[in-house]
Design an enzyme around this catalytic site. Structure first.
Site, PDB file in Angstrom:
ATOM      1  N   GLY A 167      40.645  71.263   6.483  1.00 38.79           N
ATOM      2  CA  GLY A 167      41.751  71.369   5.505  1.00 38.79           C
ATOM      3  C   GLY A 167      42.026  72.755   5.311  1.00 38.79           C
ATOM      4  O   GLY A 167      43.049  73.161   6.199  1.00 38.79           O
ATOM      5  N   CYS A 168      41.769  73.761   4.569  1.00 37.60           N
ATOM      6  CA  CYS A 168      42.287  75.172   4.271  1.00 37.60           C
ATOM      7  C   CYS A 168      42.113  75.779   5.573  1.00 37.60           C
ATOM      8  O   CYS A 168      43.042  76.524   5.888  1.00 37.60           O
ATOM      9  CB  CYS A 168      41.934  75.444   3.008  1.00 37.60           C
ATOM     10  SG  CYS A 168      42.063  74.833   1.483  1.00 37.60           S
ATOM     11  N   VAL A 169      41.190  75.621   6.322  1.00 38.78           N
ATOM     12  CA  VAL A 169      40.828  76.309   7.509  1.00 38.78           C
ATOM     13  C   VAL A 169      41.936  75.975   8.470  1.00 38.78           C
ATOM     14  O   VAL A 169      42.871  76.767   9.012  1.00 38.78           O
ATOM     15  CB  VAL A 169      39.494  76.389   8.090  1.00 38.78           C
ATOM     16  CG1 VAL A 169      39.556  76.800   9.655  1.00 38.78           C
ATOM     17  CG2 VAL A 169      38.416  77.076   7.195  1.00 38.78           C
TER      18      VAL A 169
END
Length: 229
Positions: A167-169
């Protein structure tokens, strides 16, 4: 042994290799560390397996998150010793009256996290001089001044750690790559609640957008660099 060993098939490996994917981007001369969303809401306040951890915070990744924290800690120590920048993109506490939209629809559980859940994990928490970047969306770049900070700091390489791998990575890695930064992902410093998604995303990022390496190799390279002036 790569994190995706046993998950990605030989046929898939051959396809990426035949397309020319997987070249090494390497390090530049001016690295910065991103620690993304390493908050108690993503690991829990105690070290517990996944199914126990989510009883406290349904957004927790449990023990795999804590394992990554243990690997981020020595990496962070090297960045601090070298005087290299450290930045903390993080999800800020939610206001149910104003922070609705797509995120609340897709992940309603994030709207009920208490204040403790949004605190940074103590052993790798920010210090004075670190850059804090509240964000509303997966990428650390979207709607934040991250790019401006990196330009001001003269950064050419991002070492990306934190949560979640898929996701955010990943979204931060692809945006960093699009902005022409060199990108390093220490595979034992990122975590995800889904092991298969974790492995597949590391493999794909390594093929297209980043160098995925063990944190020990990243630390070795950093130690060989000159200290920031």
């Amino acid at each position: 042994m790569p994190s995706w060993t046993g998950v990605i098939t030989e046929e898939e490996e051959r396809r990426y290799a035949s397309a020319g994917f997987g070249g090494a981007g390497g390090f530049g001369k001016h690295p910065a560390l991103l620690i993304i969303d390493v908050q108690y809401r993503t690991v829990g306040t105690e070290r517990k397996p996944y199914w126990d951890a989510i009883k406290e915070y349904p957004t927790s990744c449990g023990d795999v998150g804590w394992a990554a924290v243990d690997k981020i800690e020595p990496l962070l120590s090297v960045f601090r010793a070298k005087g290299f920048p450290v930045l903390y993109p993080h999800v800020a506490p939610k206001n149910a009256a104003t922070d609705g939209g797509r995120l609340a629809q897709k992940i309603p559980s994030i709207m009920g996290i208490d204040a403790k859940g949004y605190e940074f994990v103590e052993q790798i928490a920010p210090l004075k001089g670190d850059v804090l970047l509240p964000k509303k969306h997966p990428s650390a770049f979207f709607g934040t001044p991250l790019t401006s900070h990196l330009i001001d700091l003269g950064v050419d390489t991002l070492v990306v750690t934190g949560c979640t791998t898929s996701g955010c990575v990943r979204s931060s890695v692809t945006d960093a790559f699009a902005l022409n930064f060199k990108v390093i992902v220490p595979d034992d410093c990122v975590y995800d609640r889904a092991p298969t998604s974790h492995a597949v995303n590391l493999w794909d990022m390594n093929g297209k957008y980043a160098d995925v390496l063990p944190s020990s190799e990243v630390i070795e390279t950093l130690n060989a660099m000159e200290t920031a002036s």
